[in-house]
Design a protein around this motif. Structure first.
Motif, PDB file in Angstrom:
ATOM      1  N   PRO A 258      17.709  -4.746  -6.616  1.00  0.00           N
ATOM      2  CA  PRO A 258      17.536  -3.486  -5.881  1.00  0.00           C
ATOM      3  C   PRO A 258      16.207  -2.804  -6.186  1.00  0.00           C
ATOM      4  N   ALA A 259      15.383  -2.621  -5.159  1.00  0.00           N
ATOM      5  CA  ALA A 259      14.160  -1.841  -5.314  1.00  0.00           C
ATOM      6  C   ALA A 259      14.530  -0.388  -5.609  1.00  0.00           C
ATOM      7  N   LEU A 260      13.602   0.327  -6.229  1.00  0.00           N
ATOM      8  CA  LEU A 260      13.819   1.724  -6.588  1.00  0.00           C
ATOM      9  C   LEU A 260      13.050   2.639  -5.646  1.00  0.00           C
ATOM     10  N   ASP A 261      13.665   3.745  -5.296  1.00  0.00           N
ATOM     11  CA  ASP A 261      13.038   4.748  -4.437  1.00  0.00           C
ATOM     12  C   ASP A 261      12.979   6.081  -5.166  1.00  0.00           C
TER      13      ASP A 261
ATOM     14  N   HIS B  34      13.957  -4.707 -11.128  1.00  0.00           N
ATOM     15  CA  HIS B  34      13.930  -4.086  -9.799  1.00  0.00           C
ATOM     16  C   HIS B  34      12.760  -4.544  -8.935  1.00  0.00           C
ATOM     17  N   GLU B  35      11.665  -4.968  -9.526  1.00  0.00           N
ATOM     18  CA  GLU B  35      10.528  -5.631  -8.886  1.00  0.00           C
ATOM     19  C   GLU B  35       9.698  -4.752  -7.961  1.00  0.00           C
ATOM     20  N   ILE B  36      10.291  -3.733  -7.354  1.00  0.00           N
ATOM     21  CA  ILE B  36       9.545  -2.831  -6.470  1.00  0.00           C
ATOM     22  C   ILE B  36       9.958  -1.387  -6.766  1.00  0.00           C
ATOM     23  N   VAL B  37       8.956  -0.517  -6.862  1.00  0.00           N
ATOM     24  CA  VAL B  37       9.213   0.923  -6.939  1.00  0.00           C
ATOM     25  C   VAL B  37       8.475   1.594  -5.783  1.00  0.00           C
ATOM     26  N   ASN B  38       9.231   2.224  -4.885  1.00  0.00           N
ATOM     27  CA  ASN B  38       8.653   3.020  -3.795  1.00  0.00           C
ATOM     28  C   ASN B  38       8.486   4.447  -4.301  1.00  0.00           C
TER      29      ASN B  38
ATOM     30  N   ALA C 172       1.691   1.188  11.608  1.00  0.00           N
ATOM     31  CA  ALA C 172       3.071   1.283  12.099  1.00  0.00           C
ATOM     32  C   ALA C 172       3.839   2.423  11.444  1.00  0.00           C
ATOM     33  N   GLY C 173       3.201   3.148  10.542  1.00  0.00           N
ATOM     34  CA  GLY C 173       3.862   4.236   9.839  1.00  0.00           C
ATOM     35  C   GLY C 173       3.998   3.944   8.360  1.00  0.00           C
ATOM     36  N   VAL C 174       4.667   4.833   7.648  1.00  0.00           N
ATOM     37  CA  VAL C 174       4.903   4.659   6.217  1.00  0.00           C
ATOM     38  C   VAL C 174       6.095   3.727   6.028  1.00  0.00           C
ATOM     39  N   LEU C 175       5.910   2.707   5.217  1.00  0.00           N
ATOM     40  CA  LEU C 175       6.947   1.712   4.997  1.00  0.00           C
ATOM     41  C   LEU C 175       7.591   1.894   3.619  1.00  0.00           C
ATOM     42  N   THR C 176       8.849   1.504   3.530  1.00  0.00           N
ATOM     43  CA  THR C 176       9.526   1.394   2.237  1.00  0.00           C
ATOM     44  C   THR C 176       9.961  -0.059   2.079  1.00  0.00           C
ATOM     45  N   PHE C 177       9.820  -0.574   0.872  1.00  0.00           N
ATOM     46  CA  PHE C 177      10.003  -2.000   0.649  1.00  0.00           C
ATOM     47  C   PHE C 177      11.227  -2.312  -0.191  1.00  0.00           C
TER      48      PHE C 177
ATOM     49  N   ASP D  47      10.129  -4.807   4.641  1.00  0.00           N
ATOM     50  CA  ASP D  47      10.111  -3.361   4.869  1.00  0.00           C
ATOM     51  C   ASP D  47      11.373  -2.972   5.622  1.00  0.00           C
ATOM     52  N   ARG D  48      11.904  -1.836   5.275  1.00  0.00           N
ATOM     53  CA  ARG D  48      13.178  -1.395   5.841  1.00  0.00           C
ATOM     54  C   ARG D  48      13.025  -0.835   7.248  1.00  0.00           C
ATOM     55  N   GLU D  49      11.804  -0.544   7.659  1.00  0.00           N
ATOM     56  CA  GLU D  49      11.585   0.050   8.969  1.00  0.00           C
ATOM     57  C   GLU D  49      11.618  -1.000  10.082  1.00  0.00           C
ATOM     58  N   THR D  50      10.981  -2.150   9.887  1.00  0.00           N
ATOM     59  CA  THR D  50      10.951  -3.197  10.914  1.00  0.00           C
ATOM     60  C   THR D  50      11.627  -4.482  10.446  1.00  0.00           C
ATOM     61  N   GLU D  51      11.981  -4.548   9.170  1.00  0.00           N
ATOM     62  CA  GLU D  51      12.548  -5.746   8.547  1.00  0.00           C
ATOM     63  C   GLU D  51      11.609  -6.948   8.668  1.00  0.00           C
ATOM     64  N   SER D  52      10.311  -6.662   8.710  1.00  0.00           N
ATOM     65  CA  SER D  52       9.325  -7.731   8.570  1.00  0.00           C
ATOM     66  C   SER D  52       9.289  -8.179   7.110  1.00  0.00           C
ATOM     67  N   TRP D  53       8.861  -9.419   6.900  1.00  0.00           N
ATOM     68  CA  TRP D  53       8.759  -9.974   5.552  1.00  0.00           C
ATOM     69  C   TRP D  53       7.308  -9.969   5.109  1.00  0.00           C
ATOM     70  N   TRP D  54       7.091  -9.756   3.815  1.00  0.00           N
ATOM     71  CA  TRP D  54       5.753  -9.601   3.253  1.00  0.00           C
ATOM     72  C   TRP D  54       5.607 -10.476   2.010  1.00  0.00           C
ATOM     73  N   GLN D  55       4.442 -11.095   1.871  1.00  0.00           N
ATOM     74  CA  GLN D  55       4.138 -11.861   0.671  1.00  0.00           C
ATOM     75  C   GLN D  55       3.565 -10.922  -0.376  1.00  0.00           C
TER      76      GLN D  55
END
Length: 323
Positions: A56-59, A99-103, A131-136, A151-159
C-alpha cells in the motif's frame, strides 16, 4: 509482528511469477487502456507476488521535528528532499521498504517519493502533469525487477526507474525528477536540526525497521530478473550512480572521493547503512552516501541503483569507468 513480516516476505519473494497477459489483467484493471503502450513484448512485465495495492502506497503522511525522533539509528538510511524555500524532509527507508511510494505535498508542490528495493532505486517526482495532479500506487507488477507504478486517476502504468508512462492513456508522459538522495539519518539530522522526518504510518501493521530482503545486495543474481547482465564484467548487484544516461560505479567514487565529469560533481557525503543487508535496516554494513551537484553547486536529480537495472533501462547508456 514477526509472523506478519514473514508472511509479507513469503508473498513477495516466493510467489511464482506469472507471464504478462493484458487479457487476464482487464478484470483487475478495467480502466487501463492496454491498447496504448510502449511495451513491445508483454512478457517483460510479470507479477511480483502481491496484487494491486498489496503493497500500500502512503498518502498525506505525517511528520514530526527532527529533535523529536527517537527510533531511527544514526546510520539508518533516509531519502532526503530539500527543495528550495521548503523545510527539509526525511523519508525513512524503514517505511518505504514496506510501502514503496509516498504521495506528499511540499509547500504546495505535489511529490511522489519512491523506493524500489529490488533495484535500490530511490527517486522523487513532481506529481503534476498536463493531465493534472496524479497520485500513485503500487501495481504489483515488475519489469526488469523494477516496480511498475500506476496512477489512480487514469490507471496508466509507470516505470519507476524511468518516471515514464508505459501502459495506458499517459503512455510516454514523463514525470519531472526532483533532486533527492539517500543518506544516513545522522547526516540529515546534523545538517537539518530544524527539519522534519516522516512519522510511522498509522493503520498498517508492518515490522518497520526490519529488512525483508536480507543479504539481497550480496546475492549473485537479482530477484525475478530475466535480462542481460551488465557489460565490462560488472556484477549485477553493484551500485552505480546514475545521472541521465550515464552511470558511475559507486566503488570508483569510493576510491576517488570526488569525480568531476560531464559537467557535474559527484562527491562522497559520509556513509549510511545498506538497507538490503542485515535483518535490521539500521544495522546494515556501511556504504557510501552520494551527493551530485552541477557547476553552480545546485543539487542534480540522480539515482544510486543496481548495475543490472541501469543496463536494463539504458542499454546504450555510458559506463563512466575512469582510467
Amino acid at each position: 509482528m514477526k509472523h506478519l513480516a514473514l508472511a509479507a516476505l513469503a508473498a513477495l519473494l516466493l510467489a511464482t511469477p506469472a507471464t504478462a497477459d493484458p487479457d487476464r489483467w482487464r478484470a483487475e484493471w478495467p480502466n487501463t487502456d492496454f491498447t496504448t503502450t510502449s511495451i513491445d513484448d508483454w512478457s517483460e512485465i510479470i507479477s511480483g507476488g502481491p496484487p494491486r495495492d498489496g503493497i500500500p502506497a502512503l498518502d498525506d503522511p505525517s511528520f514530526h521535528p527532527v529533535a523529536e525522533e527517537q527510533d531511527l539509528a544514526p546510520l539508518e538510511p533516509v531519502i532526503a528532499v530539500e527543495l528550495e524555500g521548503a523545510t527539509p524532509r526525511a523519508y525513512p527507508i524503514r517505511y518505504l521498504t514496506w510501502h514503496e511510494i509516498v504521495n506528499d505535498e511540499i509547500d504546495g508542490r505535489p511529490v511522489a517519493v519512491t523506493f524500489c528495493p529490488l533495484c535500490n532505486s530511490a527517486l522523487t517526482f513532481d506529481r503534476r502533469t498536463d493531465a493534472g495532479v496524479l497520485t500513485f500506487g503500487v501495481s504489483g507488477k515488475l519489469r526488469s525487477s523494477d516496480m511498475v507504478m500506476f496512477d489512480r486517476e487514469t490507471e496508466s502504468w509507470w516505470q519507476q526507474a524511468l518516471g515514464r508512462g508505459i501502459v495506458g492513456d499517459l503512455t510516454g508522459t514523463e514525470l519531472q525528477s526532483l533532486p533527492s538522495w539517500m543518506e544516513s539519518w545522522g547526516s540529515f539530522a546534523a545538517r537539518n536540526p530544524d527539519g522534519l522526518v516522516m512519522s510511522q504510518p498509522t493503520g498498517h501493521r508492518r515490522n518497520y525497521g526490519a529488512n525483508p530482503y536480507v543479504r539481497y545486495d550480496s546475492a549473485r543474481q537479482p530477484f525475478l530478473y530475466r535480462g542481460e547482465e551488465p557489460p565490462h564484467g560488472i556484477p549485477p548487484l553493484v551500485r552505480v550512480v546514475r545521472v541521465g544516461e550515464r552511470a558511475w560505479p559507486l566503488s570508483r567514487l569510493m576510491e576517488e572521493g570526488e569525480i568531476r565529469e560531464a559537467g557535474i560533481v559527484l562527491s562522497l557525503a559520509g556513509t549510511q547503512a545498506s538497507a538490503l543487508d542485515t535483518s535490521r535496516i539500521g544495522e546494515g554494513r556501511e556504504i557510501g552516501s552520494v551527493r551530485v551537484r552541477d557547476a553552480t553547486g545546485a543539487d542534480v536529480p540522480h539515482d544510486v541503483m543496481f548495475a543490472f537495472a541501469f543496463h536494463a533501462f539504458w542499454p546504450e547508456g555510458a559506463w563512466m569507468l575512469g582510467g
